[in-house]
Motif scaffolding. Structure first.
Motif, PDB file in Angstrom:
ATOM      1  N   CYS A 158     -10.242   2.806   3.607  1.00 25.67           N
ATOM      2  CA  CYS A 158      -9.201   1.787   3.436  1.00 25.67           C
ATOM      3  C   CYS A 158      -9.610   0.777   2.364  1.00 25.67           C
ATOM      4  CB  CYS A 158      -8.947   1.063   4.760  1.00 25.67           C
ATOM      5  SG  CYS A 158      -8.396   2.115   6.109  1.00 25.67           S
ATOM      6  N   THR A 159     -10.869   0.365   2.413  1.00 27.49           N
ATOM      7  CA  THR A 159     -11.371  -0.588   1.423  1.00 27.49           C
ATOM      8  C   THR A 159     -11.255  -0.001   0.029  1.00 27.49           C
ATOM      9  OG1 THR A 159     -12.878  -1.549   3.045  1.00 27.49           O
ATOM     10  CG2 THR A 159     -13.384  -1.937   0.708  1.00 27.49           C
ATOM     11  N   GLN A 160     -11.635   1.259  -0.124  1.00 28.64           N
ATOM     12  CA  GLN A 160     -11.512   1.934  -1.424  1.00 28.64           C
ATOM     13  C   GLN A 160     -10.068   1.943  -1.893  1.00 28.64           C
ATOM     14  OE1 GLN A 160     -13.705   5.763  -0.826  1.00 28.64           O
ATOM     15  NE2 GLN A 160     -13.838   5.617  -3.061  1.00 28.64           N
ATOM     16  N   ALA A 161      -9.155   2.237  -0.978  1.00 34.91           N
ATOM     17  CA  ALA A 161      -7.734   2.262  -1.335  1.00 34.91           C
ATOM     18  C   ALA A 161      -7.289   0.888  -1.824  1.00 34.91           C
ATOM     19  CB  ALA A 161      -6.902   2.684  -0.129  1.00 34.91           C
ATOM     20  N   LEU A 162      -7.688  -0.156  -1.130  1.00 32.68           N
ATOM     21  CA  LEU A 162      -7.298  -1.511  -1.516  1.00 32.68           C
ATOM     22  C   LEU A 162      -7.882  -1.902  -2.871  1.00 32.68           C
ATOM     23  CD1 LEU A 162      -7.656  -3.139   1.995  1.00 32.68           C
ATOM     24  CD2 LEU A 162      -5.520  -2.967   0.679  1.00 32.68           C
ATOM     25  N   GLU A 163      -9.077  -1.413  -3.170  1.00 33.75           N
ATOM     26  CA  GLU A 163      -9.745  -1.773  -4.421  1.00 33.75           C
ATOM     27  C   GLU A 163      -9.317  -0.934  -5.619  1.00 33.75           C
ATOM     28  OE1 GLU A 163     -13.895  -1.470  -3.393  1.00 33.75           O
ATOM     29  OE2 GLU A 163     -13.902  -3.430  -2.389  1.00 33.75           O
ATOM     30  N   THR A 164      -8.820   0.282  -5.374  1.00 35.59           N
ATOM     31  CA  THR A 164      -8.605   1.191  -6.507  1.00 35.59           C
ATOM     32  C   THR A 164      -7.175   1.684  -6.687  1.00 35.59           C
ATOM     33  OG1 THR A 164      -9.158   3.179  -5.222  1.00 35.59           O
ATOM     34  CG2 THR A 164     -10.980   2.044  -6.353  1.00 35.59           C
ATOM     35  N   GLU A 165      -6.344   1.589  -5.666  1.00 32.64           N
ATOM     36  CA  GLU A 165      -5.018   2.189  -5.771  1.00 32.64           C
ATOM     37  C   GLU A 165      -3.949   1.130  -6.012  1.00 32.64           C
ATOM     38  OE1 GLU A 165      -5.546   6.247  -3.160  1.00 32.64           O
ATOM     39  OE2 GLU A 165      -4.434   4.619  -2.253  1.00 32.64           O
ATOM     40  N   PHE A 166      -2.971   1.509  -6.822  1.00 33.13           N
ATOM     41  CA  PHE A 166      -1.804   0.651  -7.019  1.00 33.13           C
ATOM     42  C   PHE A 166      -0.863   0.892  -5.849  1.00 33.13           C
ATOM     43  CE2 PHE A 166       2.550   0.013  -8.412  1.00 33.13           C
ATOM     44  CZ  PHE A 166       2.478  -1.306  -8.820  1.00 33.13           C
ATOM     45  N   MET A 167      -0.435  -0.185  -5.190  1.00 35.36           N
ATOM     46  CA  MET A 167       0.474  -0.072  -4.041  1.00 35.36           C
ATOM     47  C   MET A 167       1.528  -1.158  -4.133  1.00 35.36           C
ATOM     48  SD  MET A 167      -2.147   0.390  -0.841  1.00 35.36           S
ATOM     49  CE  MET A 167      -3.787   0.072  -1.486  1.00 35.36           C
ATOM     50  N   ASN A 168       2.694  -0.855  -3.584  1.00 35.35           N
ATOM     51  CA  ASN A 168       3.700  -1.912  -3.457  1.00 35.35           C
ATOM     52  C   ASN A 168       3.249  -2.853  -2.340  1.00 35.35           C
ATOM     53  OD1 ASN A 168       4.512  -0.831  -0.923  1.00 35.35           O
ATOM     54  ND2 ASN A 168       6.076   0.442  -1.888  1.00 35.35           N
ATOM     55  N   ALA A 169       3.952  -3.963  -2.168  1.00 35.37           N
ATOM     56  CA  ALA A 169       3.534  -4.996  -1.206  1.00 35.37           C
ATOM     57  C   ALA A 169       3.489  -4.448   0.220  1.00 35.37           C
ATOM     58  CB  ALA A 169       4.469  -6.204  -1.282  1.00 35.37           C
ATOM     59  N   ARG A 170       4.468  -3.634   0.596  1.00 35.44           N
ATOM     60  CA  ARG A 170       4.498  -3.108   1.951  1.00 35.44           C
ATOM     61  C   ARG A 170       3.290  -2.223   2.236  1.00 35.44           C
ATOM     62  NH1 ARG A 170       4.666   1.002   4.842  1.00 35.44           N
ATOM     63  NH2 ARG A 170       5.712   1.143   6.828  1.00 35.44           N
ATOM     64  N   ASP A 171       2.980  -1.330   1.299  1.00 38.43           N
ATOM     65  CA  ASP A 171       1.844  -0.422   1.501  1.00 38.43           C
ATOM     66  C   ASP A 171       0.510  -1.162   1.459  1.00 38.43           C
ATOM     67  OD1 ASP A 171       3.555   1.669   1.890  1.00 38.43           O
ATOM     68  OD2 ASP A 171       3.186   2.629  -0.048  1.00 38.43           O
ATOM     69  N   ARG A 172       0.402  -2.172   0.599  1.00 42.60           N
ATOM     70  CA  ARG A 172      -0.838  -2.959   0.547  1.00 42.60           C
ATOM     71  C   ARG A 172      -1.024  -3.719   1.870  1.00 42.60           C
ATOM     72  NH1 ARG A 172      -4.700  -3.973  -2.660  1.00 42.60           N
ATOM     73  NH2 ARG A 172      -3.714  -2.856  -4.348  1.00 42.60           N
ATOM     74  N   ALA A 173       0.032  -4.368   2.336  1.00 39.53           N
ATOM     75  CA  ALA A 173      -0.055  -5.067   3.628  1.00 39.53           C
ATOM     76  C   ALA A 173      -0.353  -4.071   4.742  1.00 39.53           C
ATOM     77  CB  ALA A 173       1.238  -5.824   3.901  1.00 39.53           C
ATOM     78  N   GLY A 174       0.310  -2.920   4.703  1.00 36.77           N
ATOM     79  CA  GLY A 174       0.076  -1.886   5.708  1.00 36.77           C
ATOM     80  C   GLY A 174      -1.349  -1.374   5.692  1.00 36.77           C
ATOM     81  N   THR A 175      -1.941  -1.280   4.528  1.00 38.00           N
ATOM     82  CA  THR A 175      -3.332  -0.826   4.431  1.00 38.00           C
ATOM     83  C   THR A 175      -4.275  -1.882   5.002  1.00 38.00           C
ATOM     84  OG1 THR A 175      -2.768   0.577   2.542  1.00 38.00           O
ATOM     85  CG2 THR A 175      -5.102   0.055   2.847  1.00 38.00           C
ATOM     86  N   TYR A 176      -3.969  -3.153   4.787  1.00 39.56           N
ATOM     87  CA  TYR A 176      -4.766  -4.206   5.435  1.00 39.56           C
ATOM     88  C   TYR A 176      -4.620  -4.114   6.961  1.00 39.56           C
ATOM     89  CZ  TYR A 176      -6.333  -6.761   1.299  1.00 39.56           C
ATOM     90  OH  TYR A 176      -6.969  -7.126   0.138  1.00 39.56           O
ATOM     91  N   VAL A 177      -3.400  -3.884   7.431  1.00 42.35           N
ATOM     92  CA  VAL A 177      -3.204  -3.733   8.875  1.00 42.35           C
ATOM     93  C   VAL A 177      -4.016  -2.552   9.393  1.00 42.35           C
ATOM     94  CG1 VAL A 177      -1.524  -3.094  10.669  1.00 42.35           C
ATOM     95  CG2 VAL A 177      -0.951  -4.864   8.993  1.00 42.35           C
ATOM     96  N   ASN A 178      -3.947  -1.431   8.694  1.00 37.18           N
ATOM     97  CA  ASN A 178      -4.658  -0.235   9.154  1.00 37.18           C
ATOM     98  C   ASN A 178      -6.167  -0.437   9.156  1.00 37.18           C
ATOM     99  OD1 ASN A 178      -2.262   1.124   9.611  1.00 37.18           O
ATOM    100  ND2 ASN A 178      -2.198   1.965   7.549  1.00 37.18           N
ATOM    101  N   ARG A 179      -6.694  -1.082   8.118  1.00 40.11           N
ATOM    102  CA  ARG A 179      -8.132  -1.369   8.112  1.00 40.11           C
ATOM    103  C   ARG A 179      -8.476  -2.327   9.249  1.00 40.11           C
ATOM    104  NH1 ARG A 179     -11.301  -3.937   3.008  1.00 40.11           N
ATOM    105  NH2 ARG A 179     -10.281  -5.832   3.772  1.00 40.11           N
ATOM    106  N   GLY A 180      -7.608  -3.294   9.488  1.00 37.05           N
ATOM    107  CA  GLY A 180      -7.829  -4.210  10.595  1.00 37.05           C
ATOM    108  C   GLY A 180      -7.817  -3.494  11.941  1.00 37.05           C
ATOM    109  N   VAL A 181      -6.930  -2.521  12.095  1.00 38.56           N
ATOM    110  CA  VAL A 181      -6.882  -1.734  13.332  1.00 38.56           C
ATOM    111  C   VAL A 181      -8.207  -1.001  13.536  1.00 38.56           C
ATOM    112  CG1 VAL A 181      -5.833   0.330  14.377  1.00 38.56           C
ATOM    113  CG2 VAL A 181      -4.376  -1.500  13.470  1.00 38.56           C
TER     114      VAL A 181
END
Length: 185
Positions: free
Chosen positions: A53-76
């Motif tokens: 998840c951290t790699q995705a947040l640091e390297t991938e381009f995401m829209n706001a929903r997917d970026r927020a969702g990735t933070y939620v998923n890493r938090g889970v």
């Protein structure tokens, strides 16, 4: 241990054994963010998935929903390992990016349950329910835990009941209800 709805009194052992429920966010489109989403939804808790998840947040381009969702998923994933302050930081970031994502609030509420700050938990879970979540049974289950932590047994009972009503196949809330006995006064 049975709970009487009309009588307050926290069964601390039962509450601790219950554990909170986490609500992950589906991220579509392939790549690391989607793999992170699948790990969170699939119940993984190995730190390697958190790193994904951290790699995705640091390297991938995401829209706001997917970026927020990735933070939620890493938090889970962090929440499953009981890293409550770190998980809360991820849910805070998700709320800043997408303040209308109910899952971020419900999961942040779960971190407060883990740290026995039940009043803060209720505020977040109620907000998440107002906004809407994909798995409302989990939100009601968590809210029941918070109510029970505050010795509001009647509200806890009704929220466990609501979780069963929404998702009759889910055993966790049904198991919690076996600790209650209802009496009329």
């Amino acid at each position: 241990m049975f709970r009487t709805v009309a009588v307050a009194g926290l069964a601390a052992m039962g509450l601790a054994a219950a554990g909170s429920a986490q609500a992950a966010v589906t991220v579509i489109g392939g790549g690391l963010a989607q793999a992170c989403s699948q790990a969170a939804i699939g119940g993984e808790n190995d730190i390697k998935f958190q790193d994904l998840c951290t790699q995705a947040l640091e390297t991938e381009f995401m829209n706001a929903r997917d970026r927020a969702g990735t933070y939620v998923n890493r938090g889970v994933l962090k929440l499953r390992r009981q890293a409550y302050p770190d998980a809360r930081k991820d849910f805070d970031k998700a709320v800043r990016i997408k303040p209308d994502m109910g899952e971020a609030y419900v999961n942040r509420g779960a971190t407060f349950i883990g740290q026995r700050d039940y009043a803060a938990s209720l505020t977040d879970i109620n907000r998440g329910l107002e906004l809407g979540v994909d798995e409302p049974a989990k939100a009601y289950y968590n809210r029941a835990l918070a109510h029970e932590g505050m010795d509001d047994v009647k509200s806890a009972y009704y929220d466990y009941q609501k979780a069963v009503e929404i998702n009759p196949e889910w055993t966790a809330p049904r198991e919690q209800l076996t600790r209650f006995s209802v009496s009329r006064r």
